[in-house]
Scaffold this motif. Structure first.
Motif, PDB file in Angstrom:
ATOM      1  N   SER A   3      35.512 -35.445 -15.102  1.00 48.66           N
ATOM      2  CA  SER A   3      34.358 -35.757 -15.950  1.00 48.66           C
ATOM      3  C   SER A   3      34.609 -37.023 -16.764  1.00 48.66           C
ATOM      4  O   SER A   3      33.722 -37.882 -16.895  1.00 48.66           O
ATOM      5  CB  SER A   3      34.073 -34.588 -16.901  1.00 48.66           C
ATOM      6  OG  SER A   3      33.796 -33.403 -16.193  1.00 48.66           O
ATOM      7  N   PHE A   6      34.498 -40.126 -14.360  1.00 41.93           N
ATOM      8  CA  PHE A   6      33.132 -40.516 -14.013  1.00 41.93           C
ATOM      9  C   PHE A   6      32.419 -41.115 -15.221  1.00 41.93           C
ATOM     10  O   PHE A   6      31.619 -42.046 -15.088  1.00 41.93           O
ATOM     11  CB  PHE A   6      32.350 -39.314 -13.484  1.00 41.93           C
ATOM     12  CG  PHE A   6      32.727 -38.917 -12.087  1.00 41.93           C
ATOM     13  CD1 PHE A   6      33.285 -39.833 -11.203  1.00 41.93           C
ATOM     14  CD2 PHE A   6      32.533 -37.619 -11.639  1.00 41.93           C
ATOM     15  CE1 PHE A   6      33.623 -39.477  -9.913  1.00 41.93           C
ATOM     16  CE2 PHE A   6      32.875 -37.242 -10.345  1.00 41.93           C
ATOM     17  CZ  PHE A   6      33.420 -38.171  -9.482  1.00 41.93           C
ATOM     18  N   LEU A   9      33.358 -44.695 -15.509  1.00 43.96           N
ATOM     19  CA  LEU A   9      32.620 -45.510 -14.543  1.00 43.96           C
ATOM     20  C   LEU A   9      31.215 -45.829 -15.056  1.00 43.96           C
ATOM     21  O   LEU A   9      30.737 -46.963 -14.931  1.00 43.96           O
ATOM     22  CB  LEU A   9      32.531 -44.790 -13.200  1.00 43.96           C
ATOM     23  CG  LEU A   9      33.843 -44.590 -12.427  1.00 43.96           C
ATOM     24  CD1 LEU A   9      33.577 -43.868 -11.115  1.00 43.96           C
ATOM     25  CD2 LEU A   9      34.528 -45.924 -12.166  1.00 43.96           C
ATOM     26  N   ILE A  10      30.556 -44.834 -15.641  1.00 43.69           N
ATOM     27  CA  ILE A  10      29.204 -45.058 -16.150  1.00 43.69           C
ATOM     28  C   ILE A  10      29.239 -45.986 -17.352  1.00 43.69           C
ATOM     29  O   ILE A  10      28.379 -46.866 -17.505  1.00 43.69           O
ATOM     30  CB  ILE A  10      28.539 -43.718 -16.524  1.00 43.69           C
ATOM     31  CG1 ILE A  10      28.384 -42.854 -15.281  1.00 43.69           C
ATOM     32  CG2 ILE A  10      27.184 -43.951 -17.173  1.00 43.69           C
ATOM     33  CD1 ILE A  10      27.696 -43.549 -14.114  1.00 43.69           C
ATOM     34  N   PHE A  24      23.668 -44.927 -12.246  1.00 51.82           N
ATOM     35  CA  PHE A  24      24.712 -44.278 -11.457  1.00 51.82           C
ATOM     36  C   PHE A  24      25.071 -42.897 -11.984  1.00 51.82           C
ATOM     37  O   PHE A  24      25.742 -42.125 -11.296  1.00 51.82           O
ATOM     38  CB  PHE A  24      25.989 -45.140 -11.441  1.00 51.82           C
ATOM     39  CG  PHE A  24      25.859 -46.424 -10.684  1.00 51.82           C
ATOM     40  CD1 PHE A  24      25.856 -46.433  -9.299  1.00 51.82           C
ATOM     41  CD2 PHE A  24      25.747 -47.628 -11.352  1.00 51.82           C
ATOM     42  CE1 PHE A  24      25.745 -47.614  -8.585  1.00 51.82           C
ATOM     43  CE2 PHE A  24      25.627 -48.824 -10.656  1.00 51.82           C
ATOM     44  CZ  PHE A  24      25.628 -48.820  -9.262  1.00 51.82           C
ATOM     45  N   ALA A  25      24.679 -42.569 -13.211  1.00 58.46           N
ATOM     46  CA  ALA A  25      25.142 -41.337 -13.852  1.00 58.46           C
ATOM     47  C   ALA A  25      24.696 -40.085 -13.104  1.00 58.46           C
ATOM     48  O   ALA A  25      25.512 -39.201 -12.808  1.00 58.46           O
ATOM     49  CB  ALA A  25      24.666 -41.293 -15.305  1.00 58.46           C
ATOM     50  N   LEU A  28      26.467 -39.301  -9.731  1.00 55.95           N
ATOM     51  CA  LEU A  28      27.849 -38.869  -9.946  1.00 55.95           C
ATOM     52  C   LEU A  28      27.908 -37.427 -10.452  1.00 55.95           C
ATOM     53  O   LEU A  28      28.775 -36.648 -10.039  1.00 55.95           O
ATOM     54  CB  LEU A  28      28.552 -39.798 -10.941  1.00 55.95           C
ATOM     55  CG  LEU A  28      29.037 -41.140 -10.407  1.00 55.95           C
ATOM     56  CD1 LEU A  28      29.640 -41.975 -11.532  1.00 55.95           C
ATOM     57  CD2 LEU A  28      30.074 -40.943  -9.301  1.00 55.95           C
ATOM     58  N   TYR A  31      26.654 -35.095  -7.246  1.00 53.26           N
ATOM     59  CA  TYR A  31      27.511 -35.037  -6.062  1.00 53.26           C
ATOM     60  C   TYR A  31      29.007 -35.084  -6.392  1.00 53.26           C
ATOM     61  O   TYR A  31      29.825 -34.631  -5.592  1.00 53.26           O
ATOM     62  CB  TYR A  31      27.159 -36.190  -5.110  1.00 53.26           C
ATOM     63  CG  TYR A  31      25.722 -36.127  -4.664  1.00 53.26           C
ATOM     64  CD1 TYR A  31      25.298 -35.170  -3.753  1.00 53.26           C
ATOM     65  CD2 TYR A  31      24.771 -36.997  -5.186  1.00 53.26           C
ATOM     66  CE1 TYR A  31      23.971 -35.089  -3.363  1.00 53.26           C
ATOM     67  CE2 TYR A  31      23.443 -36.925  -4.803  1.00 53.26           C
ATOM     68  CZ  TYR A  31      23.049 -35.972  -3.889  1.00 53.26           C
ATOM     69  OH  TYR A  31      21.737 -35.893  -3.517  1.00 53.26           O
ATOM     70  N   GLY A  32      29.344 -35.615  -7.566  1.00 48.77           N
ATOM     71  CA  GLY A  32      30.746 -35.654  -7.948  1.00 48.77           C
ATOM     72  C   GLY A  32      31.196 -34.425  -8.708  1.00 48.77           C
ATOM     73  O   GLY A  32      32.314 -33.941  -8.520  1.00 48.77           O
ATOM     74  N   SER A  44      23.135 -36.667 -18.351  1.00 50.01           N
ATOM     75  CA  SER A  44      23.021 -38.116 -18.274  1.00 50.01           C
ATOM     76  C   SER A  44      22.314 -38.691 -19.488  1.00 50.01           C
ATOM     77  O   SER A  44      22.731 -39.722 -20.047  1.00 50.01           O
ATOM     78  CB  SER A  44      22.272 -38.510 -16.997  1.00 50.01           C
ATOM     79  OG  SER A  44      22.045 -39.898 -16.949  1.00 50.01           O
ATOM     80  N   ILE A 264      24.214 -45.512  -2.341  1.00 51.73           N
ATOM     81  CA  ILE A 264      24.095 -44.186  -2.956  1.00 51.73           C
ATOM     82  C   ILE A 264      22.711 -43.595  -2.697  1.00 51.73           C
ATOM     83  O   ILE A 264      22.574 -42.394  -2.435  1.00 51.73           O
ATOM     84  CB  ILE A 264      24.383 -44.268  -4.468  1.00 51.73           C
ATOM     85  CG1 ILE A 264      25.846 -44.625  -4.703  1.00 51.73           C
ATOM     86  CG2 ILE A 264      24.047 -42.947  -5.151  1.00 51.73           C
ATOM     87  CD1 ILE A 264      26.192 -44.896  -6.154  1.00 51.73           C
TER      88      ILE A 264
END
Length: 274
Positions: A3, A6, A9-10, A24-25, A28, A31-32, A44, A264
């Protein structure tokens, strides 16, 4: 820890773009981390809002936020964000994912165009306001004859209309909406891009918190521990973007983000329908 990763990354994606990075949030989270679409949207909203607030503090301290225009825009978004949340509760996860993929393609196309045409504007990011940002023009109403921003002017009506659209999209998709906020502010008020990007942070913060509160009151399930870790990662990523922006920001990074969005979006559609 996934968590947090990710979230980082966001935070980086949000901080290293002038608009669109927060999109992108949701993929992720779905699916992540395996969250259902409604919960992913709510998480998000919280993560993007608080990460944007991190950048808004510095932008406000440096006097780069056009407060009057930003608040008109944001209040309209705060009012309409709950409507987006309610709409999300009335449609299927499949429809949410499909529409989200379509939005990603639109944002990617805008990034491609921006990277090709805007030149130095692609180096304007949220994580680190430029040293010369104060040279930007301030709020000048494009739709008012005397060039001033008035609460009863067509300029304010245009800001409200744009804010309403952004609020519904934020509540429905869980995105910050910077890809709409920045160009709308520049078109309606003719402020410079540095001020538009900084002002968008205030709008994203307020609209995102409104959407999150609506999702919570609507009874959506929330894993608060996961949410807190995701937000923590977002703050770390936003802070990291301050150092990396001087090396990474520019047309090449915009192209990479745009290609990633399209990839994506295709992945989401394949997973949904195949």
């Amino acid at each position: 820890m996934l968590s947090v990763f990710f979230g980082v990354l966001i935070g980086l994606a949000l901080g290293l773009t002038g608009g669109g990075g927060s999109i992108f949030a949701v993929p992720l989270l779905i699916y992540g981390l395996g969250l259902p679409a409604p919960e992913a949207v709510a998480v998000s909203l919280g993560a993007v809002a608080l990460t944007a607030a991190f950048g808004a503090v510095e932008a406000g301290w440096r006097g780069l936020i056009e407060l009057r225009a930003g608040l008109i825009f944001a209040v309209a978004g705060v009012v309409s964000a709950p409507l987006g949340v309610q709409l999300g509760d009335r449609v299927s996860d499949t429809l949410i994912v499909s529409l989200f993929a379509a939005v990603m393609v639109v944002v990617a196309a805008r990034m491609f165009v921006s990277a090709r045409r805007a030149g130095d504007d692609t180096r304007v990011v949220r994580a680190r306001p430029a040293a010369n940002a104060h040279n930007d023009p301030g709020t000048v109403c494009h739709y008012s004859r005397d060039g001033r921003l008035r609460l009863n002017a067509p300029c304010s009506a245009a800001l409200v209309a744009a804010g309403l659209v952004v609020g519904v999209m934020s509540g429905f998709f869980g995105v910050g909406g910077g890809f709409l906020i920045v160009p709308a502010l520049m078109l309606i008020t003719e402020m410079g891009i540095h001020r538009a990007v900084s002002t968008s942070l205030l709008v994203i913060t307020l609209v995102g918190l409104s959407g999150l509160a609506s999702a919570v009151f609507a009874g959506r399930d929330m894993d608060w521990a996961l949410t807190a870790l995701f937000i923590l990662g977002g703050l770390i990523g936003m802070a990291g973007g301050r150092s990396l922006s001087r090396y990474l920001a520019g047309p090449a990074l915009q192209f990479i983000f745009a290609l990633a969005m399209i990839a994506i979006a295709v992945f989401m559609l394949v997973k949904t329908f195949l």
